[in-house]
Design a protein around this motif. Structure first.
Motif, PDB file in Angstrom:
ATOM      1  N   VAL A 163      26.540  33.202  43.599  1.00  0.00           N
ATOM      2  CA  VAL A 163      27.269  34.132  44.471  1.00  0.00           C
ATOM      3  C   VAL A 163      28.615  33.515  44.856  1.00  0.00           C
ATOM      4  N   GLN A 164      28.589  32.255  45.255  1.00  0.00           N
ATOM      5  CA  GLN A 164      29.821  31.613  45.702  1.00  0.00           C
ATOM      6  C   GLN A 164      30.845  31.523  44.579  1.00  0.00           C
ATOM      7  N   ILE A 165      30.402  31.149  43.385  1.00  0.00           N
ATOM      8  CA  ILE A 165      31.339  31.092  42.257  1.00  0.00           C
ATOM      9  C   ILE A 165      31.837  32.498  41.923  1.00  0.00           C
ATOM     10  N   GLY A 166      30.911  33.457  41.839  1.00  0.00           N
ATOM     11  CA  GLY A 166      31.280  34.816  41.456  1.00  0.00           C
ATOM     12  C   GLY A 166      32.224  35.483  42.432  1.00  0.00           C
ATOM     13  N   SER A 167      31.886  35.432  43.712  1.00  0.00           N
ATOM     14  CA  SER A 167      32.750  36.095  44.697  1.00  0.00           C
ATOM     15  C   SER A 167      34.018  35.287  44.964  1.00  0.00           C
ATOM     16  N   GLY A 168      33.876  33.962  45.037  1.00  0.00           N
ATOM     17  CA  GLY A 168      35.060  33.123  45.288  1.00  0.00           C
ATOM     18  C   GLY A 168      36.066  33.214  44.161  1.00  0.00           C
ATOM     19  N   CYS A 169      35.581  33.041  42.938  1.00  0.00           N
ATOM     20  CA  CYS A 169      36.490  33.139  41.792  1.00  0.00           C
ATOM     21  C   CYS A 169      36.963  34.577  41.605  1.00  0.00           C
ATOM     22  N   GLY A 170      36.134  35.549  41.978  1.00  0.00           N
ATOM     23  CA  GLY A 170      36.569  36.948  41.934  1.00  0.00           C
ATOM     24  C   GLY A 170      37.733  37.186  42.881  1.00  0.00           C
ATOM     25  N   GLU A 171      37.640  36.652  44.092  1.00  0.00           N
ATOM     26  CA  GLU A 171      38.746  36.788  45.046  1.00  0.00           C
ATOM     27  C   GLU A 171      40.013  36.119  44.531  1.00  0.00           C
ATOM     28  N   LEU A 172      39.836  35.009  43.833  1.00  0.00           N
ATOM     29  CA  LEU A 172      40.979  34.272  43.285  1.00  0.00           C
ATOM     30  C   LEU A 172      41.430  34.824  41.934  1.00  0.00           C
ATOM     31  N   ARG A 173      40.764  35.868  41.476  1.00  0.00           N
ATOM     32  CA  ARG A 173      41.057  36.510  40.195  1.00  0.00           C
ATOM     33  C   ARG A 173      40.902  35.554  39.015  1.00  0.00           C
ATOM     34  N   ARG A 174      39.925  34.689  39.125  1.00  0.00           N
ATOM     35  CA  ARG A 174      39.557  33.780  38.039  1.00  0.00           C
ATOM     36  C   ARG A 174      38.315  34.364  37.363  1.00  0.00           C
ATOM     37  N   TYR A 175      38.544  35.444  36.642  1.00  0.00           N
ATOM     38  CA  TYR A 175      37.441  36.203  36.067  1.00  0.00           C
ATOM     39  C   TYR A 175      36.689  35.428  34.988  1.00  0.00           C
ATOM     40  N   CYS A 179      34.972  42.938  39.955  1.00  0.00           N
ATOM     41  CA  CYS A 179      35.646  42.224  38.860  1.00  0.00           C
ATOM     42  C   CYS A 179      35.864  43.151  37.664  1.00  0.00           C
ATOM     43  N   ARG A 180      34.843  43.928  37.311  1.00  0.00           N
ATOM     44  CA  ARG A 180      34.989  44.870  36.197  1.00  0.00           C
ATOM     45  C   ARG A 180      36.088  45.891  36.499  1.00  0.00           C
ATOM     46  N   PHE A 181      36.164  46.336  37.740  1.00  0.00           N
ATOM     47  CA  PHE A 181      37.226  47.262  38.156  1.00  0.00           C
ATOM     48  C   PHE A 181      38.593  46.639  37.924  1.00  0.00           C
ATOM     49  N   GLU A 182      38.774  45.428  38.400  1.00  0.00           N
ATOM     50  CA  GLU A 182      40.074  44.774  38.265  1.00  0.00           C
ATOM     51  C   GLU A 182      40.394  44.434  36.815  1.00  0.00           C
ATOM     52  N   LEU A 183      39.379  44.283  35.979  1.00  0.00           N
ATOM     53  CA  LEU A 183      39.598  44.022  34.554  1.00  0.00           C
ATOM     54  C   LEU A 183      39.815  45.307  33.747  1.00  0.00           C
ATOM     55  N   GLY A 184      39.757  46.455  34.440  1.00  0.00           N
ATOM     56  CA  GLY A 184      39.967  47.738  33.761  1.00  0.00           C
ATOM     57  C   GLY A 184      38.731  48.296  33.089  1.00  0.00           C
ATOM     58  N   GLU A 185      37.576  47.733  33.374  1.00  0.00           N
ATOM     59  CA  GLU A 185      36.309  48.196  32.800  1.00  0.00           C
ATOM     60  C   GLU A 185      35.671  49.173  33.795  1.00  0.00           C
ATOM     61  N   TRP A 186      36.290  50.313  33.924  1.00  0.00           N
ATOM     62  CA  TRP A 186      35.970  51.218  35.013  1.00  0.00           C
ATOM     63  C   TRP A 186      34.596  51.858  34.924  1.00  0.00           C
ATOM     64  N   ASP A 187      34.143  52.205  33.736  1.00  0.00           N
ATOM     65  CA  ASP A 187      32.807  52.808  33.628  1.00  0.00           C
ATOM     66  C   ASP A 187      31.735  51.813  34.067  1.00  0.00           C
ATOM     67  N   ALA A 188      31.859  50.579  33.614  1.00  0.00           N
ATOM     68  CA  ALA A 188      30.903  49.536  34.030  1.00  0.00           C
ATOM     69  C   ALA A 188      31.013  49.296  35.532  1.00  0.00           C
ATOM     70  N   ALA A 189      32.222  49.276  36.051  1.00  0.00           N
ATOM     71  CA  ALA A 189      32.424  49.062  37.489  1.00  0.00           C
ATOM     72  C   ALA A 189      31.725  50.150  38.298  1.00  0.00           C
ATOM     73  N   GLU A 190      31.886  51.397  37.878  1.00  0.00           N
ATOM     74  CA  GLU A 190      31.253  52.500  38.613  1.00  0.00           C
ATOM     75  C   GLU A 190      29.732  52.389  38.572  1.00  0.00           C
ATOM     76  N   ALA A 191      29.188  52.055  37.416  1.00  0.00           N
ATOM     77  CA  ALA A 191      27.729  51.912  37.300  1.00  0.00           C
ATOM     78  C   ALA A 191      27.222  50.790  38.205  1.00  0.00           C
ATOM     79  N   HIS A 192      27.939  49.675  38.239  1.00  0.00           N
ATOM     80  CA  HIS A 192      27.535  48.569  39.110  1.00  0.00           C
ATOM     81  C   HIS A 192      27.642  48.961  40.589  1.00  0.00           C
TER      82      HIS A 192
END
Length: 183
Positions: free
Chosen positions: A57-69, A102-115
């Motif tokens: 969680v910490q890596i995923g959300s922290g790196c997500g906030e820092l845009r380190r996808y 993260c999927r939203f910010e990467l432009g993977e909108w269908d996956a983002a919506e499903a998640h």
């Protein structure tokens, strides 16, 4: 960390490494990530799935906030699997919500919506996951020009205000500003 090592308390050591590591990473010290990973490895060896999930969680959300996808997405995917396997629904929903963002910010909108939809199946009392999913889904709908943006963003704003945390207040302010500009 020192005390946990002296007492040979591996669970406390793992948690201390994760929490201090992510704090350092978020403060711009890249070596903190290695400490988080060390804590996760201790959690794996000690068979502490909640510690492993927390580290991911910490890596995923922290790196997500820092845009380190490149770091965030693999940690989130692994974390979802760990949390699901061990029935850690609180962690799973938060990990899925961050994966959506993260999927939203990467432009993977269908996956983002499903998640987002998956993350919103949890209890409304899981405010962290709900906030990330609501703000992401509202922002996504605004970019797609879909109706029903404001109820999502309004609920996310209420959660952010309730927490009073900048970590919640700034992203919803940005999402709402963009949604307003797209009307």
């Amino acid at each position: 960390i020192t005390l946990a090592k002296e007492l040979d308390d591996q669970a406390v050591l793992a948690r201390a490494l994760i929490e201090t590591g992510i704090a350092d990473m978020m403060d711009g010290h890249a070596e903190g990530l290695a400490r988080v990973r060390e804590g996760i490895e201790i959690g794996r060896r000690q068979r502490l799935p909640d510690v492993v999930a927390q580290g991911l969680v910490q890596i995923g959300s922290g790196c997500g906030e820092l845009r380190r996808y490149d770091e965030a997405v693999p940690a989130l995917v692994e974390g979802v699997a760990v949390a699901a396997e061990h029935h850690l629904e609180f962690f799973r929903l938060y990990l899925v919500a961050w994966l959506a963002h993260c999927r939203f910010e990467l432009g993977e909108w269908d996956a983002a919506e499903a998640h987002c939809r998956d993350a919103l199946t949890g209890s409304p009392t899981m405010a962290g996951a709900r906030f990330v999913a609501l703000s992401t889904l509202g922002w996504l709908r605004a970019r797609r020009g879909v109706d029903d943006v404001w109820p999502l963003l309004d609920e996310a704003l209420a959660i952010a205000i309730d927490t009073g945390q900048l970590q919640r207040l700034w992203p919803i302010a940005v999402a709402r500003a963009e949604a307003g500009s797209l009307e």
